[in-house]
Write an enzyme that holds these catalytic residues in place. Structure first.
Site, PDB file in Angstrom:
ATOM      1  N   ASP A  84    -104.602  53.428  34.101  1.00  0.00           N
ATOM      2  CA  ASP A  84    -105.253  51.887  33.610  1.00  0.00           C
ATOM      3  C   ASP A  84    -104.770  52.963  31.804  1.00  0.00           C
ATOM      4  O   ASP A  84    -104.816  53.169  31.602  1.00  0.00           O
ATOM      5  CB  ASP A  84    -106.560  51.945  33.949  1.00  0.00           C
ATOM      6  N   GLU A 136     -98.590  44.598  30.190  1.00  0.00           N
ATOM      7  CA  GLU A 136     -99.177  43.378  29.652  1.00  0.00           C
ATOM      8  C   GLU A 136     -99.069  42.647  27.958  1.00  0.00           C
ATOM      9  O   GLU A 136     -98.245  43.191  27.284  1.00  0.00           O
ATOM     10  CB  GLU A 136    -100.427  43.971  28.998  1.00  0.00           C
ATOM     11  N   GLY A 215    -111.189  43.327  31.763  1.00  0.00           N
ATOM     12  CA  GLY A 215    -112.265  43.289  31.388  1.00  0.00           C
ATOM     13  C   GLY A 215    -112.867  42.206  32.121  1.00  0.00           C
ATOM     14  O   GLY A 215    -113.653  40.934  31.387  1.00  0.00           O
ATOM     15  N   GLY A 216    -112.865  42.080  33.480  1.00  0.00           N
ATOM     16  CA  GLY A 216    -113.561  40.916  34.153  1.00  0.00           C
ATOM     17  C   GLY A 216    -114.899  41.250  34.487  1.00  0.00           C
ATOM     18  O   GLY A 216    -116.060  40.461  34.695  1.00  0.00           O
ATOM     19  N   ASN A 236    -110.091  43.768  37.300  1.00  0.00           N
ATOM     20  CA  ASN A 236    -109.807  45.001  36.182  1.00  0.00           C
ATOM     21  C   ASN A 236    -111.624  45.137  36.523  1.00  0.00           C
ATOM     22  O   ASN A 236    -112.204  43.947  35.292  1.00  0.00           O
ATOM     23  CB  ASN A 236    -109.084  45.301  35.625  1.00  0.00           C
TER      24      ASN A 236
HETATM   25  P1  13P Z   1    -114.758  46.127  31.683  1.00  0.00           P
HETATM   26  O1  13P Z   1    -115.097  47.227  31.411  1.00  0.00           O
HETATM   27  O2  13P Z   1    -114.799  44.227  31.078  1.00  0.00           O
HETATM   28  O3  13P Z   1    -115.007  45.654  33.277  1.00  0.00           O
HETATM   29  O4  13P Z   1    -112.563  46.185  31.843  1.00  0.00           O
HETATM   30  C1  13P Z   1    -112.123  46.847  32.359  1.00  0.00           C
HETATM   31  C2  13P Z   1    -110.508  46.497  32.679  1.00  0.00           C
HETATM   32  O5  13P Z   1    -110.156  45.907  32.007  1.00  0.00           O
HETATM   33  C3  13P Z   1    -109.781  48.500  32.698  1.00  0.00           C
HETATM   34  O6  13P Z   1    -108.974  47.675  32.405  1.00  0.00           O
END
Ligand code: 13P
Length: 292
Positions: A84, A136, A215-216, A236
């Site tokens: 990631d 991205e 950033g879920g 994610n």
């Molecule tokens: P969060 O930390 O907001 O859940 O985002 C995780 C993410 O996007 C990892 O790449």
């Protein structure tokens, strides 16, 4: 069940219009929680592997990746393991050498042409090794780990544009594309709202290329559902799961006057709490069970 590439999981998701969650791999406890949750729900899993969290030197990272990939290989559901937020070509190559079936090169803070140039190089090397690549465009801001106490608001000026998404996808040949449509990494400030019209336009610009939402954590259930209905195929989640593990550790220490808290107790409770958090997200995403 063998390890699979991101491609194998996401091509089906994009074709049929559903999303698969990508969850914790910052350490073996979060990885085990994610594998157990996906096994309980009988869904495919995308396991996030990181360079910058618990382990930082190459020797530790190589062992860490080997352990995670071995765990994934023995799972009863298909698992794609992904580096990631790889920040350079060299990191992506290391992750490939250490057994990841997929890598993300995150050039989202670079000028577009530079992002394209490096992503293209990563795609060329990764595809030669049978590894999938996520790129991205636009920028999902914030800090993984929810480090900012007050939370962050999304920066609309950094949202992805449909035209750029189409151009980037065509130029690079990525297997999946992360887009910025209203989320942040870490904790949100206020109530987040996705730019669904933008997502729809991106979806129609890139055809059936799998789209990714970073950033879920903390997104309301209804927003997740709108994201999936309108074209997101990978979501994610990190902060929410890690926070749920930490919360139960806090509860243990609150009862410390009754017994001595040991690390194995912390780990056992954390696995349960993190597994629950991941299962809840899988239910919200409505990821179809395998063979149903
Ligand atoms: P969060 O930390 O907001 O859940 O985002 C995780 C993410 O996007 C990892 O790449």
């Amino acid at each position: 069940m063998a390890l699979v590439g991101l491609n194998e999981i996401l091509m089906d998701a994009a074709k049929k219009g559903y999303a698969v969650g990508a969850f914790g791999g910052s350490d073996m406890i979060s990885a085990m929680s994610a594998i157990q949750a996906a096994e309980a729900k009988k869904t495919p899993l995308i396991l996030l592997e990181e360079f910058s969290l618990v382990f930082r030197d190459d020797r530790s990272l190589e062992l860490h990746f080997a352990a995670l990939n071995a765990m994934a290989e023995r799972a009863s559901i298909p698992v794609a393991t992904i580096l990631d937020h790889g920040t350079c070509y060299e990191d992506c190559l290391k992750a490939i050498r250490w057994g990841c079936t997929s890598v993300m090169f995150d050039g989202s803070s670079l000028p577009m042409e530079e992002n394209i140039r490096i992503t293209k190089e990563v795609v060329r090397a990764a595809h030669a090794a049978g590894v999938s690549v996520e790129g991205e465009i636009g920028h999902v801001g914030g800090d993984e780990g929810g480090a900012t106490l007050g939370g962050l608001a999304a920066d609309a000026s950094a949202y992805s544009s449909p035209k750029e998404a189409e151009y980037f996808a065509k130029e690079t040949g990525v297997d999946a594309l992360a887009v910025a449509i209203g989320t942040v990494h870490g904790t949100f400030k206020g109530t987040p709202k996705l730019d669904i019209e933008r997502l729809k336009a991106i979806r129609s610009a890139v055809g059936d290329l799998p789209l990714v939402l970073h950033g879920g954590s903390g997104l309301p259930e209804a927003e997740f559902k709108k994201a999936v209905t309108n074209g997101i195929n990978k979501i994610n989640i990190f902060t929410s799961t890690e926070k749920s593990g930490a919360a139960c550790t806090k509860e243990l220490f609150a009862k410390e006057d009754q017994y001595v808290v040991t690390f194995d107790q912390i780990a056992r409770d954390a696995v349960r709490a993190m597994q629950r958090d991941i299962e809840t997200h899988i239910e919200i995403f409505e990821t179809p069970s395998i063979g149903v």
